[in-house]
Design a protein around this motif. Structure first.
Motif, PDB file in Angstrom:
ATOM      1  N   ARG A   1       0.841  -1.207   0.000  1.00 16.36           N
ATOM      2  CA  ARG A   1       0.000   0.000   0.000  1.00 16.36           C
ATOM      3  C   ARG A   1       0.872   1.252   0.000  1.00 16.36           C
ATOM      4  N   LEU A   2       1.955   1.215   0.759  1.00 15.59           N
ATOM      5  CA  LEU A   2       2.865   2.361   0.805  1.00 15.59           C
ATOM      6  C   LEU A   2       3.454   2.652  -0.573  1.00 15.59           C
ATOM      7  N   LEU A   3       3.841   1.605  -1.283  1.00 13.38           N
ATOM      8  CA  LEU A   3       4.395   1.798  -2.624  1.00 13.38           C
ATOM      9  C   LEU A   3       3.372   2.450  -3.551  1.00 13.38           C
ATOM     10  N   PHE A   4       2.097   2.040  -3.420  1.00 11.80           N
ATOM     11  CA  PHE A   4       1.067   2.625  -4.270  1.00 11.80           C
ATOM     12  C   PHE A   4       0.841   4.099  -3.929  1.00 11.80           C
ATOM     13  N   LEU A   5       0.834   4.427  -2.653  1.00 12.07           N
ATOM     14  CA  LEU A   5       0.648   5.827  -2.252  1.00 12.07           C
ATOM     15  C   LEU A   5       1.816   6.685  -2.736  1.00 12.07           C
ATOM     16  N   ILE A   6       3.024   6.132  -2.663  1.00 15.78           N
ATOM     17  CA  ILE A   6       4.185   6.849  -3.201  1.00 15.78           C
ATOM     18  C   ILE A   6       4.013   7.074  -4.701  1.00 15.78           C
ATOM     19  N   LEU A   7       3.512   6.039  -5.394  1.00 14.91           N
ATOM     20  CA  LEU A   7       3.282   6.156  -6.829  1.00 14.91           C
ATOM     21  C   LEU A   7       2.263   7.254  -7.139  1.00 14.91           C
ATOM     22  N   ILE A   8       1.182   7.299  -6.346  1.00 18.49           N
ATOM     23  CA  ILE A   8       0.180   8.361  -6.546  1.00 18.49           C
ATOM     24  C   ILE A   8       0.810   9.733  -6.332  1.00 18.49           C
ATOM     25  N   GLY A   9       1.656   9.832  -5.284  1.00 17.25           N
ATOM     26  CA  GLY A   9       2.336  11.105  -5.030  1.00 17.25           C
ATOM     27  C   GLY A   9       3.231  11.521  -6.182  1.00 17.25           C
ATOM     28  N   LEU A  10       3.949  10.571  -6.763  1.00 19.60           N
ATOM     29  CA  LEU A  10       4.813  10.885  -7.895  1.00 19.60           C
ATOM     30  C   LEU A  10       4.008  11.415  -9.079  1.00 19.60           C
ATOM     31  N   VAL A  11       2.870  10.764  -9.351  1.00 15.29           N
ATOM     32  CA  VAL A  11       2.032  11.194 -10.466  1.00 15.29           C
ATOM     33  C   VAL A  11       1.448  12.581 -10.201  1.00 15.29           C
ATOM     34  N   LEU A  12       1.014  12.799  -8.954  1.00 12.41           N
ATOM     35  CA  LEU A  12       0.424  14.095  -8.609  1.00 12.41           C
ATOM     36  C   LEU A  12       1.413  15.242  -8.778  1.00 12.41           C
ATOM     37  N   PHE A  13       2.639  15.005  -8.307  1.00 20.14           N
ATOM     38  CA  PHE A  13       3.625  16.094  -8.309  1.00 20.14           C
ATOM     39  C   PHE A  13       4.535  16.057  -9.525  1.00 20.14           C
ATOM     40  N   LEU A  14       4.222  15.173 -10.479  1.00 18.93           N
ATOM     41  CA  LEU A  14       5.006  15.105 -11.694  1.00 18.93           C
ATOM     42  C   LEU A  14       4.913  16.413 -12.486  1.00 18.93           C
TER      43      LEU A  14
ATOM     44  N   THR B   1      -5.681  13.295 -13.449  1.00 22.19           N
ATOM     45  CA  THR B   1      -6.840  12.909 -12.644  1.00 22.19           C
ATOM     46  C   THR B   1      -7.252  11.475 -12.959  1.00 22.19           C
ATOM     47  N   GLY B   2      -7.213  11.119 -14.241  1.00 23.77           N
ATOM     48  CA  GLY B   2      -7.544   9.752 -14.637  1.00 23.77           C
ATOM     49  C   GLY B   2      -6.586   8.739 -14.033  1.00 23.77           C
ATOM     50  N   TYR B   3      -5.266   9.075 -14.042  1.00 27.81           N
ATOM     51  CA  TYR B   3      -4.289   8.174 -13.439  1.00 27.81           C
ATOM     52  C   TYR B   3      -4.594   7.943 -11.956  1.00 27.81           C
ATOM     53  N   VAL B   4      -4.778   9.075 -11.249  1.00 29.71           N
ATOM     54  CA  VAL B   4      -4.986   8.986  -9.802  1.00 29.71           C
ATOM     55  C   VAL B   4      -6.253   8.200  -9.483  1.00 29.71           C
ATOM     56  N   MET B   5      -7.322   8.444 -10.272  1.00 27.29           N
ATOM     57  CA  MET B   5      -8.578   7.729 -10.029  1.00 27.29           C
ATOM     58  C   MET B   5      -8.396   6.223 -10.249  1.00 27.29           C
ATOM     59  N   VAL B   6      -7.663   5.845 -11.289  1.00 28.80           N
ATOM     60  CA  VAL B   6      -7.424   4.427 -11.543  1.00 28.80           C
ATOM     61  C   VAL B   6      -6.608   3.812 -10.420  1.00 28.80           C
ATOM     62  N   PHE B   7      -5.574   4.563  -9.962  1.00 30.84           N
ATOM     63  CA  PHE B   7      -4.760   4.048  -8.860  1.00 30.84           C
ATOM     64  C   PHE B   7      -5.598   3.812  -7.604  1.00 30.84           C
ATOM     65  N   LEU B   8      -6.424   4.829  -7.268  1.00 24.30           N
ATOM     66  CA  LEU B   8      -7.244   4.704  -6.055  1.00 24.30           C
ATOM     67  C   LEU B   8      -8.245   3.562  -6.187  1.00 24.30           C
ATOM     68  N   TYR B   9      -8.814   3.434  -7.392  1.00 31.12           N
ATOM     69  CA  TYR B   9      -9.782   2.359  -7.602  1.00 31.12           C
ATOM     70  C   TYR B   9      -9.101   0.990  -7.552  1.00 31.12           C
ATOM     71  N   MET B  10      -7.852   0.947  -8.037  1.00 34.40           N
ATOM     72  CA  MET B  10      -7.139  -0.323  -8.120  1.00 34.40           C
ATOM     73  C   MET B  10      -6.643  -0.780  -6.747  1.00 34.40           C
ATOM     74  N   MET B  11      -6.470   0.151  -5.797  1.00 37.62           N
ATOM     75  CA  MET B  11      -5.941  -0.221  -4.482  1.00 37.62           C
ATOM     76  C   MET B  11      -6.865  -1.183  -3.746  1.00 37.62           C
ATOM     77  N   GLY B  12      -8.187  -0.969  -3.854  1.00 28.67           N
ATOM     78  CA  GLY B  12      -9.133  -1.859  -3.179  1.00 28.67           C
ATOM     79  C   GLY B  12      -9.039  -3.293  -3.680  1.00 28.67           C
ATOM     80  N   PRO B  13      -9.164  -3.510  -5.010  1.00 31.29           N
ATOM     81  CA  PRO B  13      -9.001  -4.875  -5.525  1.00 31.29           C
ATOM     82  C   PRO B  13      -7.624  -5.478  -5.241  1.00 31.29           C
TER      83      PRO B  13
END
Length: 535
Positions: free
Chosen positions: A240-253, A265-277
């Motif tokens: 989970r930590l790796l995914f949150l870091i990945l989201i942070g990288l995309v956000l601040f890219l 926004t599409g990337y972040v939404m897919v990441f957040l949606y993918m974390m649950g599954p």
């Protein structure tokens, strides 16, 4: 065939439909993510065109999810029933010595806990399949949006999987230890119920049993399972930590690389949606590991319960009169904990004839019950042969040979029904025996079932004698039957019942310490340390 293969074969059609529904559910979830992302970025005048596809995709998600979960719930319970019957058939077909070696605790754990673990895995399987499809679909969608983001996502998932893999072997090790400890715990639970009288009569013994023996066994199971699940929790947190870091990288890219806000926004939404599954997949991986351990434990138990080689012929018809049994040089050895050495019975040469009462006597530990089980075919002789009316019994005929016997052993079990083929006269015959043994005021028999088994030990033994006599077998073994009877019923047993059975032509073997009745025997066999010393 493996246990999983057996379960798949029993319901392959439903299983295929259930897996198909799970796949459809996962793909529909990915389609829903893509649809939502497109709707968020669609112009206002074109937004209405997404309403109908949105409703249809939601209906597809819900329908496929309900179908897959309902089918897997059915398969879970069917699998549980199939496994328990499979194990039970092995238990019934296994040699008695194999059952004794496996132990009651191990067999009960296999029937209760290990089968439930496998069943729970089937219950969680649709979530695992659906979540895996969603994760793969989301990665595919990311690859469609940006190969760079896709590769970074795969790297993050790969690092998370590596951490899981490094912990996985340790998790399995702890789950195996927990399984072994649970076998011991089941044995203690059985002792707690069986020894309730002794524990109530000795408060300090009960306290030590609870505070030392039981607490230690419970703690071992808890500690090993907790360690395994803690390792899993740490692994899940790392992913989970790796995914949150990945989201942070995309956000601040965007601070370094100009990017479209809608795409980010599409990337972040897919990441957040993918974390649950993804967490759903990781949550079900311990169940998969526990199911593997449970399956291995069941298969190891079944390996100890290898069925005897038996002929496939129908069960022989019951013979009304006795048969002549000849034992020529029979031997049998086993490890005696009491003597801390291998106890060897025999070689035994003995003949049991119809219409004859044979008393088997000797001190405790002399091998009387072992010899009786050997005669009855419950134990396999290491050498020598048994003849029935002059005909030798082959190894594949041992089960047919056992059908000649009825027995009341000292550790007998009394079923709540007679378990005989339907017979309209069975109830009346049972009623006559109940009256003869003065149990008619306590117990009645209706449709082959006893009205109660809540009786004293002596009364239960009388009821077991009735069952043995109603079976109509030509050979009957009584192992210390009179030990729990009062003097009046001992007299009835030795002076009335045994002569009556002898008059019917039965072959009778009676293990006894009642020397005042030894004169009633047609043959008196005395054992000492596994050897016949007089007859």
């Amino acid at each position: 065939m493996s246990l999983f293969g057996m379960l798949v074969r029993t319901s392959h059609t439903r299983l295929a439909v259930a897996i198909g529904a799970s796949l459809v559910c996962g793909l529909a979830n990915v389609l829903l993510v893509a649809l939502i992302n497109q709707a968020l970025n669609a112009p206002l005048d074109g937004l209405a065109s997404y309403a109908l596809p949105f409703v249809l995709v939601i209906a597809l998600v819900m329908g496929s999810q309900v179908l897959s979960r309902a089918l897997f719930a059915y398969l879970s319970q069917q699998g549980l029933a199939t496994l328990r019957m499979h194990i039970s058939r092995h238990v019934v077909a296994a040699p008695l010595r194999g059952l004794e070696k496996a132990g009651r605790g191990r067999i009960q754990a296999a029937l209760a806990d290990d089968t439930t673990t496998l069943s729970n895995f089937f219950t969680g399987f649709p979530m695992l399949v659906t979540s895996a499809v969603v994760v793969l679909g989301c990665l595919g969608y990311l690859a469609y949006l940006s190969w760079v983001i896709f590769l970074v996502s795969v790297l993050a998932i790969g690092l998370g999987s590596l951490g899981y893999h490094l912990c996985h072997s340790h998790m399995l090790q702890y789950f195996r230890k927990a399984g072994a400890s649970q076998d011991e715990l089941f044995g203690h639970f059985d002792a707690m119920v069986s020894g309730a009288k002794e524990l109530k009569l000795n408060r300090s013994k009960a306290r030590r049993f609870l505070d030392e023996v039981l607490v230690s066994a419970v703690e071992q199971v808890r500690r090993n399972r907790a360690k395994g699940l803690m390792l899993f929790a740490i692994t899940g947190g790392w992913g989970r930590l790796l995914f949150l870091i990945l989201i942070g990288l995309v956000l601040f890219l965007r601070l370094w690389v100009p990017s479209d806000t809608a795409v980010i926004t599409g990337y972040v939404m897919v990441f957040l949606y993918m974390m649950g599954p993804l967490e759903g997949v990781l949550l079900n991986l311990p169940q998969m590991s526990q199911a593997r351990v449970a399956s291995a434990r069941i298969e190891a138990t079944l390996a100890q319960l290898q069925a005897e080689t038996c002929s496939q012929t129908p069960a022989p018809a019951v013979q009304a009169k006795g048969v002549t049994l000849e034992l020529n040089g029979l031997t049998h050895g086993y490890f005696s904990e009491r003597e801390d050495e291998v106890f060897t019975l025999g070689p035994v040469a003995l003949t049991l004839k119809p219409g004859q009462i044979t008393f088997l006597v000797g001190g405790n530990g002399s091998g009387k019950t072992t010899l009786a089980k050997l005669i009855a075919g419950l134990y396999v002789p290491e050498s020598g042969e048994v003849r029935v009316d002059g005909r030798p019994v082959a190894a594949q005929e041992r089960d047919d040979y056992r059908q000649l016997f009825s027995a009341v052993f000292s550790d007998f079990h009394l079923f709540d029904t007679l378990l005989e083929a339907p017979d309209s006269s069975l109830d009346s015959q049972a009623a006559q025996w109940l009256s003869k043994l003065h149990l008619d005021h306590k117990v009645s028999v209706s449709n082959g079932s006893f009205s109660t088994r809540e009786l004293s030990q002596g009364q239960r033994k009388r009821l077991a004698l009735i069952v043995a006599c109603l079976e109509g077998r030509p050979v009957i073994i009584f192992d210390e039957w009179a030990a729990d009877q009062d003097p009046a019923f001992r007299e009835v047993f030795y002076c009335e019942l045994l002569p009556e059975l002898r008059a019917q032509g039965k072959t009778l073997l009676v293990i006894s310490h009642d020397d005042r009745y030894f004169h009633l025997a047609d043959q008196l066999i005395k054992l000492e340390r596994g050897q016949i010393v007089s007859r």
